[in-house]
Every structure is written in C-alpha cells, then in structure tokens.
Motif scaffolding. Sequence first.
Motif, PDB file in Angstrom:
ATOM      1  N   VAL A   1      -6.370   0.637   0.129  1.00  0.00           N
ATOM      2  CA  VAL A   1      -7.391   0.009  -0.072  1.00  0.00           C
ATOM      3  C   VAL A   1      -8.715   1.008  -0.023  1.00  0.00           C
ATOM      4  O   VAL A   1      -8.856   1.856   0.864  1.00  0.00           O
ATOM      5  CB  VAL A   1      -7.957  -1.561   0.480  1.00  0.00           C
ATOM      6  CG1 VAL A   1      -9.246  -1.935   0.163  1.00  0.00           C
ATOM      7  CG2 VAL A   1      -6.746  -2.427   0.347  1.00  0.00           C
TER       8      VAL A   1
ATOM      9  N   ASN B   1      -5.482  -4.153 -10.506  1.00  0.00           N
ATOM     10  CA  ASN B   1      -6.246  -3.428  -9.341  1.00  0.00           C
ATOM     11  C   ASN B   1      -7.492  -4.277  -8.966  1.00  0.00           C
ATOM     12  O   ASN B   1      -8.480  -4.109  -9.782  1.00  0.00           O
ATOM     13  CB  ASN B   1      -6.529  -1.983  -9.670  1.00  0.00           C
ATOM     14  CG  ASN B   1      -6.983  -0.905  -8.565  1.00  0.00           C
ATOM     15  OD1 ASN B   1      -7.243  -1.519  -7.454  1.00  0.00           O
ATOM     16  ND2 ASN B   1      -6.896   0.227  -8.675  1.00  0.00           N
ATOM     17  N   GLY B   2      -7.356  -5.034  -8.290  1.00  0.00           N
ATOM     18  CA  GLY B   2      -8.443  -6.309  -7.794  1.00  0.00           C
ATOM     19  C   GLY B   2      -8.486  -6.923  -9.107  1.00  0.00           C
ATOM     20  O   GLY B   2      -7.529  -7.719  -9.488  1.00  0.00           O
TER      21      GLY B   2
ATOM     22  N   ARG C   1     -16.028  -5.197  -3.152  1.00  0.00           N
ATOM     23  CA  ARG C   1     -15.091  -5.118  -4.419  1.00  0.00           C
ATOM     24  C   ARG C   1     -13.697  -4.585  -3.870  1.00  0.00           C
ATOM     25  O   ARG C   1     -13.590  -3.712  -3.161  1.00  0.00           O
ATOM     26  CB  ARG C   1     -15.700  -4.102  -5.258  1.00  0.00           C
ATOM     27  CG  ARG C   1     -14.739  -3.763  -6.522  1.00  0.00           C
ATOM     28  CD  ARG C   1     -15.482  -3.114  -7.588  1.00  0.00           C
ATOM     29  NE  ARG C   1     -14.646  -2.617  -8.639  1.00  0.00           N
ATOM     30  CZ  ARG C   1     -14.030  -1.540  -9.043  1.00  0.00           C
ATOM     31  NH1 ARG C   1     -14.278  -0.448  -8.007  1.00  0.00           N
ATOM     32  NH2 ARG C   1     -13.228  -1.362  -9.985  1.00  0.00           N
ATOM     33  N   TYR C   2     -12.638  -5.469  -4.337  1.00  0.00           N
ATOM     34  CA  TYR C   2     -11.208  -5.100  -3.991  1.00  0.00           C
ATOM     35  C   TYR C   2     -10.770  -3.981  -4.863  1.00  0.00           C
ATOM     36  O   TYR C   2     -10.884  -4.154  -5.922  1.00  0.00           O
ATOM     37  CB  TYR C   2     -10.265  -6.094  -3.753  1.00  0.00           C
ATOM     38  CG  TYR C   2      -9.024  -6.039  -3.255  1.00  0.00           C
ATOM     39  CD1 TYR C   2      -8.623  -5.723  -1.841  1.00  0.00           C
ATOM     40  CD2 TYR C   2      -7.955  -5.591  -4.386  1.00  0.00           C
ATOM     41  CE1 TYR C   2      -7.383  -5.407  -1.644  1.00  0.00           C
ATOM     42  CE2 TYR C   2      -6.646  -5.279  -3.948  1.00  0.00           C
ATOM     43  CZ  TYR C   2      -6.455  -5.101  -2.291  1.00  0.00           C
ATOM     44  OH  TYR C   2      -5.148  -4.876  -1.995  1.00  0.00           O
ATOM     45  N   HIS C   3     -10.509  -2.461  -4.609  1.00  0.00           N
ATOM     46  CA  HIS C   3      -9.893  -1.643  -5.397  1.00  0.00           C
ATOM     47  C   HIS C   3      -9.104  -0.749  -4.644  1.00  0.00           C
ATOM     48  O   HIS C   3      -9.317  -0.395  -3.267  1.00  0.00           O
ATOM     49  CB  HIS C   3     -11.105  -0.884  -5.878  1.00  0.00           C
ATOM     50  CG  HIS C   3     -10.668   0.209  -6.661  1.00  0.00           C
ATOM     51  ND1 HIS C   3     -10.336   0.024  -8.134  1.00  0.00           N
ATOM     52  CD2 HIS C   3     -10.668   1.622  -6.688  1.00  0.00           C
ATOM     53  CE1 HIS C   3     -10.122   0.993  -8.678  1.00  0.00           C
ATOM     54  NE2 HIS C   3     -10.044   2.341  -7.870  1.00  0.00           N
ATOM     55  N   VAL C   4      -7.923  -0.539  -5.200  1.00  0.00           N
ATOM     56  CA  VAL C   4      -6.881   0.093  -4.628  1.00  0.00           C
ATOM     57  C   VAL C   4      -6.930   1.709  -5.126  1.00  0.00           C
ATOM     58  O   VAL C   4      -7.169   1.895  -6.415  1.00  0.00           O
ATOM     59  CB  VAL C   4      -5.589  -0.221  -4.895  1.00  0.00           C
ATOM     60  CG1 VAL C   4      -4.162   0.683  -4.544  1.00  0.00           C
ATOM     61  CG2 VAL C   4      -5.245  -1.552  -4.077  1.00  0.00           C
TER      62      VAL C   4
ATOM     63  N   GLU D   1     -15.472   0.956  -1.521  1.00  0.00           N
ATOM     64  CA  GLU D   1     -15.734  -0.325  -2.222  1.00  0.00           C
ATOM     65  C   GLU D   1     -15.574  -1.635  -1.623  1.00  0.00           C
ATOM     66  O   GLU D   1     -16.149  -2.366  -2.098  1.00  0.00           O
ATOM     67  CB  GLU D   1     -14.779  -0.078  -3.351  1.00  0.00           C
ATOM     68  CG  GLU D   1     -14.855   1.021  -4.363  1.00  0.00           C
ATOM     69  CD  GLU D   1     -16.136   0.951  -5.363  1.00  0.00           C
ATOM     70  OE1 GLU D   1     -16.665   0.019  -5.564  1.00  0.00           O
ATOM     71  OE2 GLU D   1     -16.863   1.907  -5.278  1.00  0.00           O
ATOM     72  N   TYR D   2     -14.489  -1.684  -0.680  1.00  0.00           N
ATOM     73  CA  TYR D   2     -14.386  -3.010   0.196  1.00  0.00           C
ATOM     74  C   TYR D   2     -15.592  -3.290   0.778  1.00  0.00           C
ATOM     75  O   TYR D   2     -15.988  -4.677   0.667  1.00  0.00           O
ATOM     76  CB  TYR D   2     -13.180  -2.810   1.029  1.00  0.00           C
ATOM     77  CG  TYR D   2     -12.748  -4.083   1.350  1.00  0.00           C
ATOM     78  CD1 TYR D   2     -12.186  -5.153   0.850  1.00  0.00           C
ATOM     79  CD2 TYR D   2     -13.114  -4.340   3.063  1.00  0.00           C
ATOM     80  CE1 TYR D   2     -11.635  -6.345   1.455  1.00  0.00           C
ATOM     81  CE2 TYR D   2     -12.950  -5.487   3.400  1.00  0.00           C
ATOM     82  CZ  TYR D   2     -11.980  -6.293   2.571  1.00  0.00           C
ATOM     83  OH  TYR D   2     -11.689  -7.692   3.157  1.00  0.00           O
TER      84      TYR D   2
ATOM     85  N   SER E   1       0.660  -1.197  -0.055  1.00  0.00           N
ATOM     86  CA  SER E   1       0.037   0.158  -0.067  1.00  0.00           C
ATOM     87  C   SER E   1       0.833   1.299   0.041  1.00  0.00           C
ATOM     88  O   SER E   1       0.249   2.381  -0.534  1.00  0.00           O
ATOM     89  CB  SER E   1      -0.877   0.059   1.261  1.00  0.00           C
ATOM     90  OG  SER E   1      -0.138  -0.143   2.500  1.00  0.00           O
TER      91      SER E   1
END
Length: 382
Positions: A88, A139-140, A97-100, A92-93, A82
């Motif tokens: 993160v 990204n995810g 949904r995993y998104h950076v 969204e998490y 990170s």
Amino acid sequence: MPLSQETQTAVKLLNRVASNLKLLFARRDTAVDLMRLSLLCREHLLLLGPPGTGKSELAVRFANGVQTRHFQYLLTRFTEPSELFGPVDLQEYKKGRYHVRTEGMLPDAQTAFLDEVFQAGSAILNTLLTLIHERMFSNGSQPEKVPLISLFGASNHLPDDPTLRAFSDRFVLRLQMAPVPDESLADLMDKGWDLELAGMEQKSRDTDDYIDPDRLDLLYKALPEIGIGAVREQYQEVVRRLRAECVELSDRRIVKGLKLIRAAALLDGRDQADNRDLWPLNHIWSSPEDIAILRDTVQPLVDEAGGPGLDTHRPLIDLQDEFDLLASRAPGLKSEGACFAHLSALAQIRRELMVYHVEEHELLKQVEGVIQNVLEAMRAAA
C-alpha cells in the motif's frame, strides 16, 4: 496472403529463442514449444509435475530470451496479496486514497511464473482470475490495464476443489512434466551441470538471440491473417469425437483452439493452417485422465499430415535452427565436457534426420561435417 518479411523475421527470432532453450535443458522440448505457443497467443500455460523438473528455470530463461519484465513467486496458503501485487502506498493512504504500488510486482510484469499456483487464498485467486483473463488489476477504485502477456503456473497436481474450476480453466494449455527418463540421464547430467557451473561462476548462459515484446505483439496481430479453411471442418469433427468420449471442453477452450491452430501454422512459417497444426490440441485437456483420449484422437491426424510427433522428433525447422546454433558455437568450444555435450546434441539431430526426415540429405551432410570438425578439434587438443 503470404506472411510479410517483418513477420517472417519475428517468427525466426522467436524460434531461435526456443532452439537456444532446447539446447540448455534435457528433454524439455515440449515445454519450450508450449511456452513459445503461449507467448505468441497471449495465453497461459499450466505445468504439472513434481518439484525439481526445471519449471521455474525454464520460465526465467524464456523471459530473458523475449526480454520481458518477469515476475515469479512461490505461493502458499499464507501468502499475502501485497507479496504479489505490491504494498500500500502510505502517502496516498494518509490522504484517504487506497493505492497499491505495483512497480516490479505482478501487475507490472509482462511474463510471470507462479509456483504452486492453486495454493493461495481466495482473495489472491480472485484477483488473479481478473488479472489473467481481463488483463485488469483493481488498484483501489481505479481498474488498471496490466501488460501481462503470459502466466506460467506450476503445481504438483490439479485441484479437486470446484471453486477453483474457473481459475484453472484460464490455463488453456497444460503439460505434465515428469523427471527425465533413464535413457536421457547422460544428457541431463551434462546440461544440468553446465547450468550449475554457470550459476556458480555467476555467468549468464543467455545469448544474443532474443525477440522483444514489440515483435511478439506483431506476431499476435498476424494471427487473424492465418487461414484455417483447410482444417476448420476437421477441427469441428475432432471436438465432436472428444465430446462423444466425454472429454470436458469448455466453450472457451474450443474457441481458443482456433487461435492455437493458427499460431502453430505461423510458427512453422505458413499463412495457411492444415492438419499438421492440430498438435496443440493434445494439450488443452481439463483432466489428466483425458490426455490419452486427446492423443489417440488428435495425433493420428497430425502424423498423417506430417506434423510434429509426440516427444519423438521435431519438425525440420526446429532441427535446422538448433543445428545453426550448434554449428556457430562449435569453433569456440574449449572444455572436453562442452565438446561431448555438443556432440550429443548433434548426434540427436542426426538420428532424427535419418529416421524422420530421410529426404534431407544436405542438412544431414552438414551435421556430419560439424561432428567431424568437433572430433578433430578434440583429438588435436588431447
């Protein structure tokens, strides 16, 4: 086909950025030239050497000159992904949904400097491998294209770990940076203190000379237009000789060499490459033990063709650019220290002209004229 006017203008702008940096840093011309070459080719540069040799400062100054979004970080074995790629996105998490969030982080950068680049853990290095080679960041579940032009990595030494071999090979260009030698200590002190003062007074040493990423892109797209017919067979012979000396060159490096040769010609304002443009091959080594072999094989061909020497003198186009900058700044010199630093840079140009460019009488006369003007201004202010 001759270079277009737009391409010639972009070449001059990029060379001017490099000339500005050479004025700021003592004995770092080769590093500046390789950064310039890396940006033009969209390749990556590895700087090897002890801390305190100006690697990160060079990268920042070059990023300012090319007006790129720049990211830099010191890696350790405790660095978390990170810290480089972004945190993160919690909103969204929560939605599953995993998104950076990459804004302002490495995936959002156009140029980057990573110190101790081999110290990070495998998770970071694997992500970096894809990012610098394919210009993609996962990204995810969504791979994203990144705008990275060049990554400048720094390390005290090359790693022995074979698992890092693929990552290390992505740095096509390499340079060993040693501390400034004794004979240039005065230059180091003058220029280093000038930079230190600028930092203490929170003043920028940047100038109005810059090139934007769009023009860099224009130059990159001009590379296929550079002809290499005159040097192609010679390059093949160089590769054969290096292989015979057991120098390790991956197929990737050999192919990338063609791009570096084209870029060297373009930076010199030519649309046809020749043996002068083999000089970047001095810096495509895989192991430091191969540096001497590369130089013994490549540099005689470059010297014979009238190309740039190794840490001895610069091509005429670089001397002209640096002189133009010095001449334009001479009337605004105020302090005695600034005048002495100016005179030192002008004297270096004069020495190189007298030894390596003896036919350039007019430029030599202009240099001596500016030296006299600075000396007269110092006497008047005394």
